[in-house]
Design a protein around this motif. Sequence first.
Motif, PDB file in Angstrom:
ATOM      1  N   ALA A   2      66.116 -12.703  57.433  1.00 59.89           N
ATOM      2  CA  ALA A   2      66.062 -13.817  56.884  1.00 59.89           C
ATOM      3  C   ALA A   2      67.300 -14.573  57.262  1.00 59.89           C
ATOM      4  N   GLU A  25      60.466  -6.852  47.840  1.00 54.21           N
ATOM      5  CA  GLU A  25      59.545  -7.641  47.042  1.00 54.21           C
ATOM      6  C   GLU A  25      59.392  -9.001  48.163  1.00 54.21           C
ATOM      7  N   SER A  26      60.563  -8.836  48.196  1.00 55.03           N
ATOM      8  CA  SER A  26      60.941 -10.206  49.304  1.00 55.03           C
ATOM      9  C   SER A  26      62.644 -10.754  49.537  1.00 55.03           C
ATOM     10  N   ALA A  27      62.051 -11.235  51.399  1.00 55.42           N
ATOM     11  CA  ALA A  27      63.729 -10.982  51.355  1.00 55.42           C
ATOM     12  C   ALA A  27      64.910 -12.156  51.670  1.00 55.42           C
ATOM     13  N   LYS A  28      65.829 -11.918  51.349  1.00 57.81           N
ATOM     14  CA  LYS A  28      66.648 -13.292  50.580  1.00 57.81           C
ATOM     15  C   LYS A  28      68.262 -13.493  52.057  1.00 57.81           C
ATOM     16  N   GLY A  51      55.714 -18.495  54.768  1.00 61.18           N
ATOM     17  CA  GLY A  51      55.379 -16.622  54.940  1.00 61.18           C
ATOM     18  C   GLY A  51      56.369 -16.106  56.532  1.00 61.18           C
ATOM     19  N   HIS A  52      57.473 -15.202  56.682  1.00 62.97           N
ATOM     20  CA  HIS A  52      57.130 -14.811  57.888  1.00 62.97           C
ATOM     21  C   HIS A  52      56.176 -13.877  58.479  1.00 62.97           C
ATOM     22  N   TYR A  95      64.379 -20.780  54.677  1.00 61.52           N
ATOM     23  CA  TYR A  95      62.714 -20.494  54.435  1.00 61.52           C
ATOM     24  C   TYR A  95      61.607 -20.903  54.810  1.00 61.52           C
ATOM     25  N   ILE A 103      56.347 -11.196  55.494  1.00 59.79           N
ATOM     26  CA  ILE A 103      57.334 -11.149  54.752  1.00 59.79           C
ATOM     27  C   ILE A 103      57.915 -12.511  54.619  1.00 59.79           C
ATOM     28  N   ASN A 104      57.467 -13.335  52.755  1.00 56.28           N
ATOM     29  CA  ASN A 104      57.772 -13.784  51.967  1.00 56.28           C
ATOM     30  C   ASN A 104      59.814 -13.758  51.938  1.00 56.28           C
ATOM     31  N   THR A 105      60.232 -14.943  51.726  1.00 50.75           N
ATOM     32  CA  THR A 105      61.398 -15.263  51.293  1.00 50.75           C
ATOM     33  C   THR A 105      62.214 -15.925  49.863  1.00 50.75           C
ATOM     34  N   GLU A 106      62.357 -16.377  49.493  1.00 52.93           N
ATOM     35  CA  GLU A 106      63.192 -16.429  48.148  1.00 52.93           C
ATOM     36  C   GLU A 106      64.879 -16.930  48.771  1.00 52.93           C
TER      37      GLU A 106
END
Length: 682
Positions: free
Chosen positions: A652, A592-595, A658-659, A655, A679-682
């Motif tokens: 990542a 879902e998203s990159a940590k 959006g990458h 933050y 790719i979103n980050t969290e």
Amino acid sequence: MAAVAVIGYDLNKKENCTIHHTDDYDIQKNIVLRRGCDFTIGLQLSREFNFQSDFLEVSLARGSKAQLNDGSKFLVSFNTGGTVGDYSWKGGMKHTGECKVDVVLSIPNDCPIGFYRMYITTSAGTITTQESVVILFNPWSKDDDVYMESEAEREEYVLNNNGMIFRGNIKRPSPMHWNYAQFEESCLDAALLMLDGKFLDSDARRNPIKVSRTLAEMININDRDNGVLSGKWLSQGDDPAVEYGDGVPPTLWTGTEAILSQYMWSKFQPVKYAQCWVFAGALTTVLRTLGIPSRPVTNYDSAHDTEANRTIDFYYDMNGEKLYDQSADSIWNFHVWVDAWMSRPDLRGNFGGWQALDATPQEISKHSNTMVAGPAPVRAVKDGQEVSYDAKFIIAEVNADIIYHVQQEDMSFAVAGSDTTQVGSLIATKAVGKFSMADITEEYKYPEGSLQERITAQTGPVGKPRTVRFSINPTEDLEHGKDVEITVTCKPNTFDNYTVGLLATFQPVTYIGGVGKTIKKLKEIREIEKKEEVKVIFSLSPEEYEPYLSDENKLQCTLFATVKETKQLWMGKVTQEFVDPKIQCELPPGFESAKIGSPFTVKLSFTNPLPVPLTGLKWVVEGSGLMKPQVIKDPRTIKPGQEAEQEVELKATRYTRGHMLVARCYSKQLGEITGATLINTE
């Protein structure tokens, strides 16, 4: 009492950068600020500061020979006389704790942008902060020349480091994702060094007009000024592996970071190679880096008017062969330049807003004798007003008329046809806040055929009345392995009978209009009776065209018609591009998203659409904040219909909004194909 001394300081980087909208800059050693804003410095003193007797001064200096009288040095003094500032600099001071004070400095809206060293002086001596201060333009400040009112547009044109640049053709605009990476240290350093390389003084550094034009000049190398990018356009038949062997093919760049990083570590050697979209992508980066709102703009069927007459003149003989010695005018499938946002107090009239700015070397500007165009107000381009800088050239790019001339038996030329609507019929950029196309044609020109548009073009009807009308209908989507068809429709304007001769010439073509060897010539003679509509189809088989295609995968058909009874001549031309596959980017199952700091793998793939194997594959992948630009050579042979795959590992590092992972793959047989995923980050 001992003189008060500074024993520690805090630039409050997080708080200041948030206020200044510079917290995205990935820079540890400096603090990035915008003019027109306050910033706070916390000071730890050796004793309590006495506002009645103590002295404290903060100064900023740009360059090794900074002086107060030329705008390269500024200071704010706090002493018994109150606060004194130079060049509208203001300051304030307040106690914040035991032996602690906060100094607040107000950066003027017209402060010259650049790289400053900071000095803090008391009666006990001077300290130099470890961090330098970088001051940028401020589109959030109403008093700045680059002020932009809309927050959504500021987010898009200043803060968004992921973009789209459109290529292809007017029937099929092809988006190419581009990583601007304007917050990377190498990009900021390079942008500031470009200004240093041109020896911009303080007055020029205050002015976005001068700064933007300087950056456009420095993006290309044609002025022998240690510029960044070397341009190269191939002719039909050139081998890209040979011609681009000492550099990177323009189609393989995925963003600006790799370009400017190479430029910096090579100590300002030209980076090879670029074409218009690369010049535009790099220019957009350095403009956004320095705080000037900007966007890449694609003009489809873009005119290159070498004779400055707002017409594009093509000359042919009676066999349909182009006579190149008669004119160097050309039509590019597309051309990309940049719009930069700023006021224009140097011009009379309402010319603020978007300014067209072109770093692609085409013609020498009469304003500076350098290879650059702009900034030219888009409003002036629309109205046909030839104001500074270089609006005349850009007016022709979007609104010139095409005139076809055919050589007669007595060696004179007759006008065989014209097209007043093709040039600039679509002007596009990325939409605000979404990854889709925005049609901005109406910002640049009035509706085709309207009175205002004809006044701007400064031309009227061309040629004699036509007894037969001709139109071209090409195959909508060209696919490798299938026939190419061009349909010409002939329809008389009267009830007379006519004999029409048609000649179709197929050639491979580059996006800037360079044609290769003739693939095939086809002739047809048709008898047309009493307003009868006749359709003539010309076709090419894959066996005929595939050996001639270059890595650009484009075909041009030039059509020449004669009407025997009336001696009417007609010419038309159509360029088509084959549809290439897109690279698919497959994320891990359940992703879902990159940590931050956790690696993950993305699979890249596409299917070979050609009837021949692909060899010598080269993958180029990058993602700002995910991975540095990487080139992967693939030795495998990909058979027809077989899937090509490549896995890349990402991580990542910070933050952001959006990458964008951007991928290219190049082979000699297919040319370049693209793909991207957010790719979103969290």
